[in-house]
Design an enzyme around this catalytic site. Sequence first.
Site, PDB file in Angstrom:
ATOM      1  CB  CYS A 124      -0.125  -1.960   5.671  1.00 32.95           C
ATOM      2  SG  CYS A 124      -1.126  -2.802   6.936  1.00 32.95           S
ATOM      3  CG  HIS A 129      -3.766  -2.597   2.379  1.00 32.71           C
ATOM      4  ND1 HIS A 129      -2.493  -3.013   2.077  1.00 32.71           N
ATOM      5  CD2 HIS A 129      -4.004  -2.995   3.659  1.00 32.71           C
ATOM      6  CE1 HIS A 129      -1.977  -3.654   3.108  1.00 32.71           C
ATOM      7  NE2 HIS A 129      -2.862  -3.638   4.084  1.00 32.71           N
TER       8      HIS A 129
END
Length: 496
Positions: free
Chosen positions: A338, A441
């Site tokens: 991310c 994630h």
Amino acid sequence: MKRYLNPIMFVGTCSDAGKSVINTAFCRIFRQDGYHPAPFKAQNMSLNSYSTIEGGEMGRAQVVQAEACGIEPHTDMNPVLLKPTNDKSSQVVLNGKPVGNMSAKDYFGIKNQKEELFKEAINAFKRLETRYNPIVLEGAGSISELNLRDRDITNMRMASQAGASTYLVADIDKGGVFGSVYGTIALLKPEEKALMRGIIINKFRGDASLFEEGRQLLKELTGIPVVGVIPWFHDIKIEEEDSVALDVKNNTYRDGKINVAIILLKRMSNFTDFDVLEMDTRFNPYYTNNLDEIEKADIILLPGSKNTLADLQHLRANGIANAIIRAHKTGKKVIGICGGYQMMGIRLEDPEGIEGSLPVIPGLGLLPQCTVIEQEKITKQSSFTFLPDTSDSLQTCRGYEIHMGRTTLLNDAPNQPVVLLEDGRQDGYYLNNKCWGSYMHGILDNPAVLDNLADGFDKKTENKSFDYTAFKEEQYDKLAALIRQNVDMKYIYSTL
């Protein structure tokens, strides 16, 4: 058919008293006993969040509790989520969608606004009640913050609204447990105290029978029974909600393991992405911003951030950015997730000032890409294949996206995605086995990705895949068994 149970709520004398873990235990206990429970926390403040199947965002603590219940997480379980962007303001996520950034002064100071949020929380709770029983509620921080009582939407107002049998959790390891319990109860309004059914002493070290006199004293002082004394434990692994948990995690190199340095960021988000590494015996993960510990590591992981540009600037200022670049040049693995993935590019841009006052900042220059921060927030849960262009046998993996930013390739770089998603989208950039990044994630929770991470290291460790999903199920059962052994469950059921 099981009888209907009233809601139950766990509140605390302080933050990090263990409410979330005890809540998780009761979610599993009720499921084991044949009920269909669901967790609920009206307002959460955390940078650890999750994307639901519907594309909403919620706090990970309630995701863990939903897993313990054996149900799919839904934003009704956490209708208000505050994600701090700096020391004074937070992004407000309502019913899974961001509705803007607010300072703490504005958030807690505008009463009408808090009342609207409270109504939304009540509506979410009522929706849950139509589908599940019992609802297992969790409070936030301390219930005795008098200056915030009238604006509370999480603790005793919610307990009263839900008609919940309420239990006070106290952390004896912090010291002063008699004062904290007595003071907390004494500061409640009479109608709030009437909701209190019991006290749970948490994190007790040693022989619990030594606290028998303490049980009696607290009952005499407060008029409320101590219904359980939970021992301190290290052998049950439950995902932590708060970043304070990082203070007690391992933070140093160990011989004989694949050492993984996870870079400590000021606004680190979703550190739970790396919990699986603590359970897999091949790895020794540690959170650090120490240059020596970073340089000794076999693998460097860059986590997500709620303020990517500012965190990257901080890494440059304290020499960590250069240490990461040197590690890459010497053949160490460097992987970003991310915000960490965004940092690995040539540059990051924030032309609208969404994250702060930095319009542009050079990246680490490890991947041929540029990221522009944008208003649209992508929250999506997906199935995907890992390294679709390099793997002979493709395994289906799962993960989720939570990010604001569009990443594009530069200088005619070849398209080399890390994952191919089920909807046809590609994500991430795979430079080689020692350098890649992804928005996904939870990517490390997949055995295929963990095996890839361990590939290339000649360490004296078990060379077998680790099933994190099965491991977590075992931990929920172990936690439930521990609570049953140390809490008067017959009494608790009698109050519901």
